[in-house]
Design a protein around this motif. Structure first.
Motif, PDB file in Angstrom:
ATOM      1  N   SER A  71       0.867  -1.179   0.000  1.00 34.92           N
ATOM      2  CA  SER A  71       0.000   0.000   0.000  1.00 34.92           C
ATOM      3  C   SER A  71       0.904   1.229   0.000  1.00 34.92           C
ATOM      4  O   SER A  71       2.124   1.130   0.133  1.00 34.92           O
ATOM      5  CB  SER A  71      -0.880   0.011   1.250  1.00 34.92           C
ATOM      6  N   GLU A  72       0.308   2.391  -0.101  1.00 32.93           N
ATOM      7  CA  GLU A  72       1.084   3.629  -0.054  1.00 32.93           C
ATOM      8  C   GLU A  72       1.879   3.705   1.255  1.00 32.93           C
ATOM      9  O   GLU A  72       3.061   4.049   1.254  1.00 32.93           O
ATOM     10  CB  GLU A  72       0.131   4.824  -0.165  1.00 32.93           C
ATOM     11  N   TYR A 128       5.983   3.812   1.914  1.00 38.25           N
ATOM     12  CA  TYR A 128       6.686   4.791   2.751  1.00 38.25           C
ATOM     13  C   TYR A 128       7.647   4.073   3.699  1.00 38.25           C
ATOM     14  O   TYR A 128       8.786   4.490   3.878  1.00 38.25           O
ATOM     15  CB  TYR A 128       5.713   5.633   3.580  1.00 38.25           C
ATOM     16  N   ILE A 169       5.661   8.712  -4.176  1.00 38.68           N
ATOM     17  CA  ILE A 169       4.865   9.549  -3.278  1.00 38.68           C
ATOM     18  C   ILE A 169       4.136  10.639  -4.063  1.00 38.68           C
ATOM     19  O   ILE A 169       2.940  10.883  -3.854  1.00 38.68           O
ATOM     20  CB  ILE A 169       5.761  10.167  -2.175  1.00 38.68           C
ATOM     21  N   PHE A 213       1.168   9.029  -6.025  1.00 39.64           N
ATOM     22  CA  PHE A 213       0.035   8.718  -5.158  1.00 39.64           C
ATOM     23  C   PHE A 213      -0.694  10.001  -4.755  1.00 39.64           C
ATOM     24  O   PHE A 213      -1.926  10.045  -4.753  1.00 39.64           O
ATOM     25  CB  PHE A 213       0.485   7.959  -3.899  1.00 39.64           C
TER      26      PHE A 213
END
Length: 181
Positions: A86-87, A91, A110, A113
């Protein structure tokens, strides 16, 4: 150094169970490392990847990916269950992979998204706003976002580039005018 374009990343984002994810093999390709290295980094740092940060793709989901995307044809006979980040998982992965290419790729992921989220928010706002002036403003902003995402791929001179998107009942058209520098 190879620069990863936003539009390439956007094409890799998959909608799985209502969330946005990047498959481990795509993440590895973006970072210029093996899929094994990506999965090892996640496995060796379990505290950084709570529930929802990484999901394991089940057989049905894998079969659908193979059926719908040619780029996943090599998964057809693989016994390994792919992972999807997932985002938030991406990260966290960025805190582990720190090479210059990894940092550059992370920034591009980043940004992509964020722009995708903003565009989605604008599309929802357009469909709920009845004020034509507000709609025009939101559409202009959405066009700018699309132009930013696609900018590296747009070939322009002193002409216009028109982008048309159909979202069910909403048709979005934006014209970009750029002059050759």
């Amino acid at each position: 150094m190879n620069i990863v374009k936003h539009s390439n990343i956007e094409d890799l984002i998959l909608d799985i169970n209502g969330g946005k994810y990047l498959l481990d093999r795509d993440v590895a390709n973006l970072y210029g490392v093996s899929t094994k290295r990506i999965n090892e980094a996640a496995k060796n740092n379990p505290a950084r990847f709570p529930k929802g940060y990484i999901i394991e793709i089940d057989k049905n989901q894998k079969d659908k990916l193979v059926e719908n995307f040619d780029r996943f044809s090599t998964l057809k006979h693989s016994s390994a269950k792919p992972k999807a980040f997932s985002e938030k998982g991406l990260y966290m992965l960025a805190t582990i992979l720190t090479s210059p290419k990894a940092v550059e790729t992370t920034i591009n992921i980043i940004e992509t998204f964020a722009k995708t989220k903003e565009l989605s928010k604008n599309i929802k706002a357009i469909s709920t706003t009845t004020n034509k002036k507000e709609q025009a403003g939101i559409m202009a902003k959405s066009g700018e976002i699309i132009a930013e995402i696609l900018d590296d791929d747009l070939v322009t001179n002193e002409s216009e580039t028109t982008i048309e998107l159909n979202f069910a009942m909403l048709k979005f058209k934006h014209t970009i005018k750029k002059s050759k520098k």
